[in-house]
Design a protein around this motif. Structure first.
Motif, PDB file in Angstrom:
ATOM      1  N   THR A 227       0.831  -1.216   0.000  1.00  0.00           N
ATOM      2  CA  THR A 227       0.000   0.000   0.000  1.00  0.00           C
ATOM      3  C   THR A 227       0.856   1.254   0.000  1.00  0.00           C
ATOM      4  OG1 THR A 227      -1.762  -1.151   1.178  1.00  0.00           O
ATOM      5  CG2 THR A 227      -1.842   1.249   1.184  1.00  0.00           C
ATOM      6  N   TYR A 228       1.771   1.361   0.947  1.00  0.00           N
ATOM      7  CA  TYR A 228       2.682   2.500   1.055  1.00  0.00           C
ATOM      8  C   TYR A 228       1.937   3.836   0.937  1.00  0.00           C
ATOM      9  CZ  TYR A 228       6.672   5.549   0.149  1.00  0.00           C
ATOM     10  OH  TYR A 228       7.576   6.581   0.199  1.00  0.00           O
ATOM     11  N   ALA A 229       0.954   4.005   1.796  1.00  0.00           N
ATOM     12  CA  ALA A 229       0.223   5.273   1.879  1.00  0.00           C
ATOM     13  C   ALA A 229      -0.347   5.325   3.292  1.00  0.00           C
ATOM     14  CB  ALA A 229      -0.877   5.351   0.842  1.00  0.00           C
TER      15      ALA A 229
ATOM     16  N   GLY B 199      -4.180   5.890   4.382  1.00  0.00           N
ATOM     17  CA  GLY B 199      -5.038   4.771   3.981  1.00  0.00           C
ATOM     18  C   GLY B 199      -4.842   3.568   4.887  1.00  0.00           C
TER      19      GLY B 199
END
Lengths: 234, 107
Positions: A52-54, A57
């Motif tokens: 995902t790397y956000a 979120g």
């Protein structure tokens, strides 16, 4: 396929006194600790940041799971909080695209679009020839992504040693860091108006719709900023 | 629980990548000198500012336990430090964590 000279140059650009490593690391340490407390395994925590790397979120996912939200609700909530990645991508990729580079690079390396990497790239792209920018971007992306993954793991293992005060301290680091970066980016009038209006309208729309406030506030603020800033001669 | 976490991670990754993917797709037809590019640039900054402001004003998690007034004092002091240190981002960032921990314990 990848120009290592520019990759390394991009990778090294996260070093230095203005490095995002501290803020990014602190935030992801807090996330890793949150995952541990929610019952995630070390592998699940790793793959969450890996795929995902956000951060916002991932936090929304964790909070949604805490209240027993359905997968559809998680999907919608994450999409809404991460929809900012769409204008961020559109405002970055045309600066990196070059006919000599294969398209798959742009689709694959767009995974690294997150606030830290995006701001570093926006500040440095003019120094790099256009055909090499995507490899430079890959270097920045891999560096920030690695910091995020390693910090998640550190947070997971350190969660037993992090008390409430420390968690609160870690939680403020990320918003402060990005607030400073945003203020630093306020050079052109269009961008300045967009940032100030976004900071006002985002929370203002929260009273109308907590889920859609970022999208509504961001869209209206950016559009007004574009027209007012444009009329004022940018 | 294990399966639902895996599915939640998958759903989160997909929901996030959609915006990135569509962004690249749209970028193929947008020139960096065009008006629409500049509009998207404004949208990117405004959406980020909206997100950051929401994280501060309506936080989730540990930060929500901190009083509004303390949060705003920390933000204000951090911005002042940012200017006093010639726009260095590290000093206000480090300072914010220390001062917030101190103020929360004191009040």
């Amino acid at each position: 396929m990848i120009n290592t000279k520019y990759f390394i140059k991009g990778f090294k650009s996260v070093k230095g006194i203005d490095s995002p490593a501290f803020a990014l690391g602190a935030s992801l340490i807090a996330l890793g600790a949150l995952f541990k407390n929610l019952g995630f395994s070390i592998q699940q925590s790793f793959f969450s940041t890996f795929f995902t790397y956000a951060l916002p979120g991932q936090v929304v996912m964790a909070e949604s799971m805490l209240v027993g939200a359905s997968l559809l609700n998680i999907f919608i909530a994450v999409w809404l909080v991460n929809v900012r990645l769409y204008p961020m991508t559109v405002s970055l990729m045309p600066l990196l695209m070059h006919e000599s580079q294969p398209r798959w690079k742009y689709y694959l390396f767009s995974h690294f679009i997150a606030v830290s990497a995006w701001i570093i790239m926006k500040s440095n792209y003019e120094k790099i020839e256009k055909q090499n920018r995507i490899d430079f971007w890959l270097g920045i992306g891999v560096a920030t992504w690695s910091i995020a993954i390693i910090s998640t793991l550190i947070g997971y293992f350190a969660s037993d040693y992090l008390n409430n005060e420390m968690m609160v301290g870690l939680a403020i680091v990320n918003p402060i860091y990005f607030t400073c970066l945003m203020i630093g980016a306020m050079k052109a009038l269009q961008v300045t108006f967009s940032i100030i209006l976004g900071a006002i309208l985002g929370p203002a729309f929260y009273f109308i719709s907590p889920e859609w406030c970022i999208l509504y506030g961001g869209f209206i603020a950016g559009t007004i900023g574009y027209f007012i800033g444009g009329k004022s001669g940018n | 629980m294990g399966t639902s976490i895996v599915l939640a991670i998958f759903v989160t990754a997909v929901a996030t990548y959609i915006s990135r993917f569509l962004g690249v797709l749209s970028s193929e037809k947008i020139k960096e000198t065009s008006k629409i590019f500049r509009w998207f640039n404004c949208l990117a900054y405004s959406t980020l500012a909206a997100l950051i402001a929401r994280m501060i004003v309506f936080p989730v998690g540990a930060l929500s336990e901190v009083d509004y007034l303390i949060r705003f004092i920390v933000i204000l002091l951090s911005i002042l430090i940012f200017y006093f240190t010639r726009k260095n981002v590290v000093y206000p960032t480090v300072f914010s964590a220390i001062i917030l921990t101190f103020l929360k314990g004191y009040f």
